[in-house]
Design an enzyme around this catalytic site. Structure first.
Site, PDB file in Angstrom:
ATOM      1  N   TRP A  23       0.774  -1.189   0.088  1.00 37.21           N
ATOM      2  CA  TRP A  23       0.063   0.112   0.006  1.00 37.21           C
ATOM      3  C   TRP A  23       0.662   1.210  -0.096  1.00 37.21           C
ATOM      4  CZ3 TRP A  23      -4.403  -0.508  -1.889  1.00 37.21           C
ATOM      5  CH2 TRP A  23      -5.034  -1.769  -1.853  1.00 37.21           C
TER       6      TRP A  23
ATOM      7  N   ASP B 101      -1.618   6.919   6.104  1.00 39.26           N
ATOM      8  CA  ASP B 101      -2.727   5.897   5.436  1.00 39.26           C
ATOM      9  C   ASP B 101      -3.019   4.942   6.709  1.00 39.26           C
ATOM     10  OD1 ASP B 101      -4.606   3.913   4.369  1.00 39.26           O
ATOM     11  OD2 ASP B 101      -3.084   3.746   3.070  1.00 39.26           O
TER      12      ASP B 101
ATOM     13  N   LYS C 228     -12.576  -1.534   6.891  1.00 37.11           N
ATOM     14  CA  LYS C 228     -11.727  -2.492   7.655  1.00 37.11           C
ATOM     15  C   LYS C 228     -12.440  -2.395   9.061  1.00 37.11           C
ATOM     16  CE  LYS C 228      -8.452  -2.400   4.198  1.00 37.11           C
ATOM     17  NZ  LYS C 228      -8.651  -3.626   3.588  1.00 37.11           N
TER      18      LYS C 228
END
Lengths: 361, 361
Positions: free
Chosen positions: B102, B172, B196
């Protein structure tokens, strides 16, 4: 409580059968042991849901081969940027028709990425009509021709699909998507925010001709490049899974209602009742929209005496008729009667309007 | 059916109490006569929902004054572009830490809008650790310093919050948001995809220090300008109303569970059980992640004999333990144990792992 009829312009009423199914499936979708919200977007279950949604939509609209159907985020507002960023394709300008609030926003955003040629504007008469295509000043070299098929705020709807010749035709169909039959082959790109005729907000559907992909301008964010999403079948990143699921249920419901053709008849009947109540009220109610261009989705009208507006809204609410206040930009009243508004709702409103006019006329 | 425990990396398991409340409210939210999906985003009811969600989130994270909380669309992937487009603010470069899949995507996207200085990378050891901040090559003139607090695919989590000095720190936090206490005052901007630890996909939460707003680079689409959304309290256009509603229910549930502090203890206990099962298996299971940097959210592990991977997944599924297959990029297994995963799920998994090792060891 009283049965409620919700005339909101969006997010808007959804079919009761769809909500009831979503309720039944909330904790356990089809024996999977999971809520749709809990499913991996790459798992078998959700792949089935998004596949079925796309196939049902393709069938409902008879989408021809050579078109991609994309499920994206950001609403029509993000499309206002994505369209020029992807479709200017090295050309210097695009053509836009200005029929009201939403066209104006599309034009404003597009102007940040290229030259916009406004081919016609209805601003001269308070956005109360669709300019006849005979007077449009189109540029045969334009990258595309953009129009807003239904102006949610002004209550103006195109009664025709423009002829764009060889120029790709682009349409913001947010507020009349799936409400009447259209020939997708006439379009280069169609986009529609979901929260009127499709499902919950947070989803925008794009139908795009494949030859228009792959020409995003330099500096286009990856997430704003149609090609990226087309290559990944709307799975470049995690899509808005629950809104897509609800949209899929709405598509199935539409098929059961006779598809878009069935809806068009139903919508015509509803709009007919409501406009008749307005035009036969001896001026107690009125609409400024030209007869041929009156929206079948958003019926915008005024009371003769503006001082009664608040009373009208309050009395309607007591009958379970809610969200009738017009948009602040135009004032007056607005009854949004999308696909999912049952005719009983319109009849109840018409009945109330008659009584109210009788009492206060 | 067997009670199911869903170890999906996202969209992921939601608290049962949240889904049950959403189910009860589906057709009629709090006597309004409407589903939340049918509510005008500017109506009293939804305004209350989004207001409560924001206030509960502010309380859970003790967000200080001077920060905006935004509910946006497009996921973390769209933030990969929005961060540089908004925060480069005339500077030439930004610092990024590379700890895996990511971070790499964030770096790749940012590189399209400015110069990226990778201050440290864990690629040398297969992204199995967090580089010690002592070795980072930070630029004191950087526009911001970006890191990914938890790598969902690699199973690596920062055990510390980096010290960025005067440079705005950007994180993030998609996969460990609300899972442990953090001091928001240390950050310039935090973003987190909802699917999530927050709620359904299609929503991304951004917490941004107000002085960083208003400097978007020319050519930034309106919908990608934080200032636009901040000015409109996340209502510049129709927000993803249903995902926001579910997120709000999750925030209330978190408060009932002892808030973020309670969750951190719960998460530590769950991760402890699982890592113990791995490290005490005499090598039948193993994890490549450095001990200090093992994720409390995504427990990534391998079987000694790769040939047993499919059997493991299939046998686990029979016990109602699903979505355990590792991401294709790293292979092996992954058990995602976000806030909503009950300890019973982890205990069931640990029990199964012991039996499986016994049978096949």
């Amino acid at each position: 409580m009283t049965k409620l009829f919700n005339f909101s312009a969006g997010p808007a009423v959804l079919p009761h059968a769809v909500l009831a199914e979503a309720q039944a499936d909330m904790l356990d979708w089809h024996g999977s042991g999971m809520s749709v919200m809990e499913m991996s977007h790459r798992g078998r279950e959700f792949m089935e849901i998004i596949h079925d949604a796309e196939q049902d939509l393709r069938q409902l609209m008879a989408v021809p081969a050579g078109y991609k159907v994309l499920f994206l985020q950001g609403g029509a507002s993000q499309q206002f940027a994505m369209v020029p960023m992807n479709l200017l394709a090295g050309k210097t300008s695009a053509d836009y028709v200005n029929t009201g609030h939403w066209s104006k926003l599309a034009i404003k955003e597009a102007s940040r990425f290229g030259k916009v040629n406004v081919v016609a504007s209805a601003e001269d008469r308070g956005f109360s009509y669709v300019p006849d295509q005979g007077v449009w000043q189109c540029d045969p070299e334009a990258a595309y021709l953009h129009y807003t098929s239904n102006e949610t705020i002004g209550g103006v709807q195109f009664p025709f699909v423009p002829d764009a010749g060889k120029v790709p035709l682009v349409c913001d169909m947010s507020s009349d998507f799936l409400s009447r039959e259209i020939d997708v082959a006439k379009f280069g790109l169609i986009y529609a925010g979901a929260q009127k005729n499709i499902g919950p907000s947070g989803l925008v559907v794009v139908i795009v001709r494949e030859d228009l992909l792959g020409q995003a301008m330099p500096g286009t964010p990856t997430m704003l490049d149609y090609q990226v999403h087309a290559n990944a079948d709307s799975m470049y990143n995690t899509p808005p899974t629950y809104p897509i699921y609800i949209a899929g249920l709405v598509f199935k419901w539409l098929k059961e209602q006779g598809g878009v053709k069935g809806m068009a008849a139903h919508n015509g009947e509803k709009a007919g009742l409501l406009y008749h109540a307005i035009t036969s009220s001896n001026g107690f109610y009125s609409t400024h929209v030209a007869e041929a261009d009156r929206s079948q989705m958003n019926v915008v009208f005024r009371l003769k005496d503006e001082a009664l507006d608040e009373v009208f809204v309050a009395e309607a609410k007591k009958r379970g008729l809610v969200q009738l206040k017009g948009h602040r930009v135009v004032g007056g009243m607005r009854a949004s009667i999308y696909n999912a508004m049952p005719i009983e709702g319109v009849k109840a409103l018409v009945g109330f309007m008659g009584e109210f006019a009788h009492q206060h006329g």
